[in-house]
Scaffold this motif. Structure first.
Motif, PDB file in Angstrom:
ATOM      1  N   THR A  49       0.716  -1.166  -0.112  1.00  0.00           N
ATOM      2  CA  THR A  49      -0.095   0.006   0.097  1.00  0.00           C
ATOM      3  C   THR A  49       1.026   1.124  -0.058  1.00  0.00           C
ATOM      4  OG1 THR A  49      -1.564  -1.260   1.132  1.00  0.00           O
ATOM      5  CG2 THR A  49      -1.768   1.266   1.231  1.00  0.00           C
ATOM      6  N   ILE A  56     -13.285 -13.680   8.388  1.00  0.00           N
ATOM      7  CA  ILE A  56     -12.644 -12.668   7.789  1.00  0.00           C
ATOM      8  C   ILE A  56     -11.581 -13.222   7.310  1.00  0.00           C
ATOM      9  CG2 ILE A  56     -11.817 -10.416   8.378  1.00  0.00           C
ATOM     10  CD1 ILE A  56     -14.778 -10.322   8.282  1.00  0.00           C
ATOM     11  N   ASN A  57     -10.876 -12.871   6.175  1.00  0.00           N
ATOM     12  CA  ASN A  57      -9.886 -13.631   5.590  1.00  0.00           C
ATOM     13  C   ASN A  57      -9.104 -12.437   5.011  1.00  0.00           C
ATOM     14  OD1 ASN A  57     -10.924 -16.121   5.964  1.00  0.00           O
ATOM     15  ND2 ASN A  57     -11.654 -16.408   4.061  1.00  0.00           N
ATOM     16  N   ASN A  58      -7.771 -12.805   4.625  1.00  0.00           N
ATOM     17  CA  ASN A  58      -7.027 -11.734   3.996  1.00  0.00           C
ATOM     18  C   ASN A  58      -7.691 -11.158   2.843  1.00  0.00           C
ATOM     19  OD1 ASN A  58      -4.641 -11.481   5.750  1.00  0.00           O
ATOM     20  ND2 ASN A  58      -3.541 -12.884   4.898  1.00  0.00           N
ATOM     21  N   TYR A  59      -8.354 -11.892   2.074  1.00  0.00           N
ATOM     22  CA  TYR A  59      -8.854 -11.485   0.803  1.00  0.00           C
ATOM     23  C   TYR A  59      -9.889 -10.274   1.283  1.00  0.00           C
ATOM     24  CZ  TYR A  59     -12.535 -14.655   0.604  1.00  0.00           C
ATOM     25  OH  TYR A  59     -13.491 -15.494   1.001  1.00  0.00           O
ATOM     26  N   HIS A  60     -10.641 -10.477   2.287  1.00  0.00           N
ATOM     27  CA  HIS A  60     -11.460  -9.347   2.665  1.00  0.00           C
ATOM     28  C   HIS A  60     -10.650  -8.107   2.928  1.00  0.00           C
ATOM     29  CE1 HIS A  60     -14.097 -12.982   3.662  1.00  0.00           C
ATOM     30  NE2 HIS A  60     -14.905 -12.392   3.003  1.00  0.00           N
ATOM     31  N   LEU A  61      -9.603  -8.205   3.541  1.00  0.00           N
ATOM     32  CA  LEU A  61      -9.018  -7.158   3.989  1.00  0.00           C
ATOM     33  C   LEU A  61      -8.363  -6.462   2.921  1.00  0.00           C
ATOM     34  CD1 LEU A  61      -7.233  -8.378   7.423  1.00  0.00           C
ATOM     35  CD2 LEU A  61      -9.467  -6.973   7.166  1.00  0.00           C
ATOM     36  N   LEU A  62      -7.774  -7.315   1.942  1.00  0.00           N
ATOM     37  CA  LEU A  62      -7.189  -6.691   0.723  1.00  0.00           C
ATOM     38  C   LEU A  62      -8.019  -6.086  -0.169  1.00  0.00           C
ATOM     39  CD1 LEU A  62      -4.460  -9.408   0.067  1.00  0.00           C
ATOM     40  CD2 LEU A  62      -4.033  -7.323   0.908  1.00  0.00           C
ATOM     41  N   HIS A  67      -8.587 -14.538   9.836  1.00  0.00           N
ATOM     42  CA  HIS A  67      -8.067 -13.696  10.804  1.00  0.00           C
ATOM     43  C   HIS A  67      -9.214 -13.783  12.015  1.00  0.00           C
ATOM     44  CE1 HIS A  67      -4.743 -11.674   9.179  1.00  0.00           C
ATOM     45  NE2 HIS A  67      -5.281 -11.683   8.052  1.00  0.00           N
ATOM     46  N   PHE A 112     -10.705  -4.538   0.828  1.00  0.00           N
ATOM     47  CA  PHE A 112     -11.190  -3.131   1.378  1.00  0.00           C
ATOM     48  C   PHE A 112      -9.861  -2.268   1.249  1.00  0.00           C
ATOM     49  CE2 PHE A 112     -10.538  -0.578   5.185  1.00  0.00           C
ATOM     50  CZ  PHE A 112     -11.725   0.125   5.095  1.00  0.00           C
ATOM     51  N   ILE A 113      -8.716  -2.586   1.280  1.00  0.00           N
ATOM     52  CA  ILE A 113      -7.539  -1.616   1.079  1.00  0.00           C
ATOM     53  C   ILE A 113      -7.461  -1.289  -0.584  1.00  0.00           C
ATOM     54  CG2 ILE A 113      -5.122  -1.556   1.043  1.00  0.00           C
ATOM     55  CD1 ILE A 113      -5.221  -3.289   3.706  1.00  0.00           C
TER      56      ILE A 113
END
Length: 90
Positions: free
Chosen positions: A3, A55-61, A45, A63-64
């Motif tokens: 990011t 809530i997985n990494n792809y959810h966070l990614l 996570h 969002f970002i």
């Protein structure tokens, strides 16, 4: 870190370069090393709603990435709007 690199490119070089890096690098990694990328994206996570919503990494990614893509599109629109000729506005 990814990011920060994309935002650095956005501020210091161009929004087009930032958008290309934002999209091409993850796609390249998924094609080059699919097992590692899938394992990374599927890392869980937390679970919400009593364990029903992971809530997985792809959810966070996502969002970002959507936030950064919105910033990139906003700067493109703002640059276009501010660079218009003043005679066109009247």
């Amino acid at each position: 870190m990814f990011t920060a690199i994309v935002l650095y490119l956005l501020v210091n070089y161009s929004s087009l370069m930032a958008a290309i890096v934002l999209l091409v690098v993850p796609l390249t990694l998924i094609v080059a090393i699919p097992e590692t990328a899938t394992t990374f994206l599927a890392y869980e996570h937390a679970r919400l709603a009593g364990g029903l919503v992971p809530i997985n990494n792809y959810h966070l990614l996502l969002f970002i990435w959507s936030t950064i893509m919105g910033i990139i599109l906003y700067t493109e629109f703002l640059t276009w709007y501010l660079s218009r000729n003043k005679r066109q506005i009247k």
